[in-house]
Design a protein around this motif. Structure first.
Motif, mmCIF file in Angstrom:
data_model
loop_
_atom_site.group_PDB
_atom_site.id
_atom_site.type_symbol
_atom_site.label_atom_id
_atom_site.label_comp_id
_atom_site.label_asym_id
_atom_site.label_seq_id
_atom_site.Cartn_x
_atom_site.Cartn_y
_atom_site.Cartn_z
ATOM 1 N N ILE A 1 0.856 -1.184 0.000
ATOM 2 C CA ILE A 1 0.000 0.000 0.000
ATOM 3 C C ILE A 1 0.890 1.232 0.000
ATOM 4 C CG2 ILE A 1 -1.737 1.330 1.259
ATOM 5 C CD1 ILE A 1 -2.688 -1.357 2.455
ATOM 6 N N LYS A 2 0.663 2.107 -0.966
ATOM 7 C CA LYS A 2 1.364 3.397 -1.010
ATOM 8 C C LYS A 2 0.348 4.463 -0.641
ATOM 9 C CE LYS A 2 4.491 4.699 -4.098
ATOM 10 N NZ LYS A 2 5.169 5.259 -5.303
ATOM 11 N N VAL A 3 0.637 5.168 0.438
ATOM 12 C CA VAL A 3 -0.248 6.252 0.869
ATOM 13 C C VAL A 3 0.452 7.577 0.595
ATOM 14 C CG1 VAL A 3 0.456 5.976 3.284
ATOM 15 C CG2 VAL A 3 -1.601 7.241 2.757
ATOM 16 N N THR A 4 -0.198 8.400 -0.209
ATOM 17 C CA THR A 4 0.356 9.698 -0.603
ATOM 18 C C THR A 4 -0.283 10.837 0.176
ATOM 19 O OG1 THR A 4 -1.283 10.031 -2.353
ATOM 20 C CG2 THR A 4 0.732 8.859 -2.956
ATOM 21 N N ALA A 5 -1.406 10.558 0.807
ATOM 22 C CA ALA A 5 -2.179 11.588 1.494
ATOM 23 C C ALA A 5 -1.822 11.651 2.966
ATOM 24 C CB ALA A 5 -3.669 11.298 1.344
ATOM 25 N N CYS B 1 -6.239 9.288 3.638
ATOM 26 C CA CYS B 1 -5.127 8.886 4.489
ATOM 27 C C CYS B 1 -5.563 7.802 5.475
ATOM 28 C CB CYS B 1 -4.587 10.102 5.228
ATOM 29 S SG CYS B 1 -3.300 9.737 6.411
ATOM 30 N N SER B 2 -6.631 8.060 6.193
ATOM 31 C CA SER B 2 -7.125 7.114 7.185
ATOM 32 C C SER B 2 -7.494 5.778 6.547
ATOM 33 C CB SER B 2 -8.337 7.697 7.906
ATOM 34 O OG SER B 2 -8.837 6.791 8.852
ATOM 35 N N GLN B 3 -8.091 5.832 5.367
ATOM 36 C CA GLN B 3 -8.478 4.603 4.676
ATOM 37 C C GLN B 3 -7.266 3.730 4.377
ATOM 38 O OE1 GLN B 3 -11.638 3.695 4.207
ATOM 39 N NE2 GLN B 3 -11.060 1.770 3.284
ATOM 40 N N ALA B 4 -6.184 4.333 3.931
ATOM 41 C CA ALA B 4 -4.973 3.568 3.615
ATOM 42 C C ALA B 4 -4.429 2.867 4.851
ATOM 43 C CB ALA B 4 -3.912 4.496 3.023
ATOM 44 N N PHE B 5 -4.310 3.599 5.951
ATOM 45 C CA PHE B 5 -3.789 3.001 7.183
ATOM 46 C C PHE B 5 -4.745 1.949 7.728
ATOM 47 C CE2 PHE B 5 -1.202 6.818 7.016
ATOM 48 C CZ PHE B 5 0.033 6.369 7.462
ATOM 49 N N THR B 6 -6.054 2.178 7.613
ATOM 50 C CA THR B 6 -7.045 1.211 8.080
ATOM 51 C C THR B 6 -6.963 -0.080 7.285
ATOM 52 O OG1 THR B 6 -8.517 2.980 8.811
ATOM 53 C CG2 THR B 6 -9.508 0.819 8.450
ATOM 54 N N VAL B 7 -6.889 0.034 5.973
ATOM 55 C CA VAL B 7 -6.788 -1.167 5.132
ATOM 56 C C VAL B 7 -5.508 -1.933 5.464
ATOM 57 C CG1 VAL B 7 -6.464 -1.973 2.751
ATOM 58 C CG2 VAL B 7 -8.260 -0.320 3.275
ATOM 59 N N GLU C 1 -6.339 13.898 13.241
ATOM 60 C CA GLU C 1 -7.693 13.702 13.759
ATOM 61 C C GLU C 1 -8.675 13.521 12.614
ATOM 62 O OE1 GLU C 1 -8.953 16.738 16.435
ATOM 63 O OE2 GLU C 1 -7.129 16.606 17.642
ATOM 64 N N LEU C 2 -9.532 12.526 12.768
ATOM 65 C CA LEU C 2 -10.624 12.304 11.831
ATOM 66 C C LEU C 2 -11.760 11.638 12.600
ATOM 67 C CD1 LEU C 2 -11.647 12.439 8.879
ATOM 68 C CD2 LEU C 2 -10.718 10.128 8.585
ATOM 69 N N PRO C 3 -12.927 12.293 12.682
ATOM 70 C CA PRO C 3 -14.044 11.704 13.419
ATOM 71 C C PRO C 3 -14.398 10.309 12.899
ATOM 72 C CG PRO C 3 -14.528 13.988 12.828
ATOM 73 C CD PRO C 3 -13.262 13.603 12.108
ATOM 74 N N HIS C 4 -14.715 9.434 13.834
ATOM 75 C CA HIS C 4 -15.167 8.069 13.539
ATOM 76 C C HIS C 4 -14.092 7.205 12.889
ATOM 77 C CE1 HIS C 4 -19.069 9.618 14.624
ATOM 78 N NE2 HIS C 4 -18.961 10.537 13.684
ATOM 79 N N ALA C 5 -12.831 7.583 13.047
ATOM 80 C CA ALA C 5 -11.729 6.802 12.491
ATOM 81 C C ALA C 5 -10.864 6.279 13.634
ATOM 82 C CB ALA C 5 -10.884 7.670 11.559
ATOM 83 N N ALA C 6 -10.266 5.138 13.412
ATOM 84 C CA ALA C 6 -9.336 4.588 14.402
ATOM 85 C C ALA C 6 -8.151 5.538 14.548
ATOM 86 C CB ALA C 6 -8.857 3.215 13.956
ATOM 87 N N PRO C 7 -7.602 5.638 15.753
ATOM 88 C CA PRO C 7 -6.438 6.509 15.949
ATOM 89 C C PRO C 7 -5.255 6.064 15.076
ATOM 90 C CG PRO C 7 -7.375 5.836 18.059
ATOM 91 C CD PRO C 7 -8.046 5.020 16.994
ATOM 92 N N LEU C 8 -4.692 7.005 14.369
ATOM 93 C CA LEU C 8 -3.586 6.696 13.451
ATOM 94 C C LEU C 8 -2.404 6.035 14.154
ATOM 95 C CD1 LEU C 8 -3.328 6.971 10.416
ATOM 96 C CD2 LEU C 8 -2.170 9.138 10.769
ATOM 97 N N ALA D 1 -1.032 -4.315 -5.274
ATOM 98 C CA ALA D 1 -0.603 -2.967 -4.902
ATOM 99 C C ALA D 1 -1.806 -2.030 -4.926
ATOM 100 C CB ALA D 1 0.470 -2.467 -5.858
ATOM 101 N N LEU D 2 -1.900 -1.183 -3.899
ATOM 102 C CA LEU D 2 -2.944 -0.164 -3.806
ATOM 103 C C LEU D 2 -2.278 1.178 -3.570
ATOM 104 C CD1 LEU D 2 -5.373 -1.934 -1.299
ATOM 105 C CD2 LEU D 2 -5.574 -1.867 -3.780
ATOM 106 N N VAL D 3 -2.832 2.217 -4.158
ATOM 107 C CA VAL D 3 -2.319 3.571 -3.939
ATOM 108 C C VAL D 3 -3.467 4.448 -3.452
ATOM 109 C CG1 VAL D 3 -1.224 5.585 -4.986
ATOM 110 C CG2 VAL D 3 -0.566 3.284 -5.731
#
Length: 120
Positions: free
Chosen positions: A7-11, A19-25, A57-64, A117-119
Motif C-alpha cells: 500500500i502506497k499512501v500519498t495523502a 489517508c485514514s483509509q490507507a492506514f485502516t486497510v 484527527e478524523l471523526p469516527h476513524a481509528a487513531p492513526l 498494490a494499492l495507492v
C-alpha cells in the motif's frame, strides 16, 4: 487472495479520509494474516516521525498511532527516500521499525506474482 499487499499512501492531513483509509486497510490486512508493506509518500511522510500521527484527527476513524503500531508489529513500513529528503527527514528521525528506501525497492516489491498494490 494476494499473498502480499503493498500500500502506497500519498495523502496526509491534507486529505484525511483517504489517508485514514490507507492506514485502516493496512492494519486490517495485517490482522487478517496478510503480509503488508506500507509505503509513506508525499504528505504521509510526516507520519514516520514520532508523535506526528497523534496529531492526526478524523471523526469516527481509528487513531492513526494505533494503526501504525499494528502494521509495524506484523508488517513493514517504509518511508520514501525522496519524500524524506524533501522534508529533511533522516534515518535517526523516524519511528523505530520504519525504513527509508526508494523506488527501486518499491518496484521490486510490487512486481512478483501474488502481490496486490494499492495507492491512496
Amino acid at each position: 487472495m494476494a499473498k502480499k499487499l503493498v500500500i502506497k499512501v500519498t495523502a496526509g492531513a491534507d486529505a484525511p479520509e483517504r489517508c485514514s483509509q490507507a492506514f485502516t486497510v493496512a492494519a486490517v490486512a495485517v490482522a487478517s494474516g496478510v503480509e503488508v508493506s506500507l509505503w509513506l509518500t508525499g504528505e504521509s511522510a510526516w507520519f514516520a516521525l514520532p508523535g506526528r500521527a497523534a496529531e492526526f484527527e478524523l471523526p469516527h476513524a481509528a487513531p492513526l498511532p494505533d494503526l501504525i503500531d499494528a502494521v509495524l508489529a506484523a508488517g513493514q513500513v517504509t518511508l520514501c527516500s525522496q519524500c524524506a529528503a524533501r522534508r529533511d527527514i533522516r534515518e535517526q528521525d523516524v519511528i523505530a521499525g520504519v525504513r527509508i528506501a526508494g523506488a527501486q525497492l518499491f518496484v521490486s516489491e510490487i512486481m512478483p506474482d501474488g502481490v496486490q498494490a494499492l495507492v491512496y
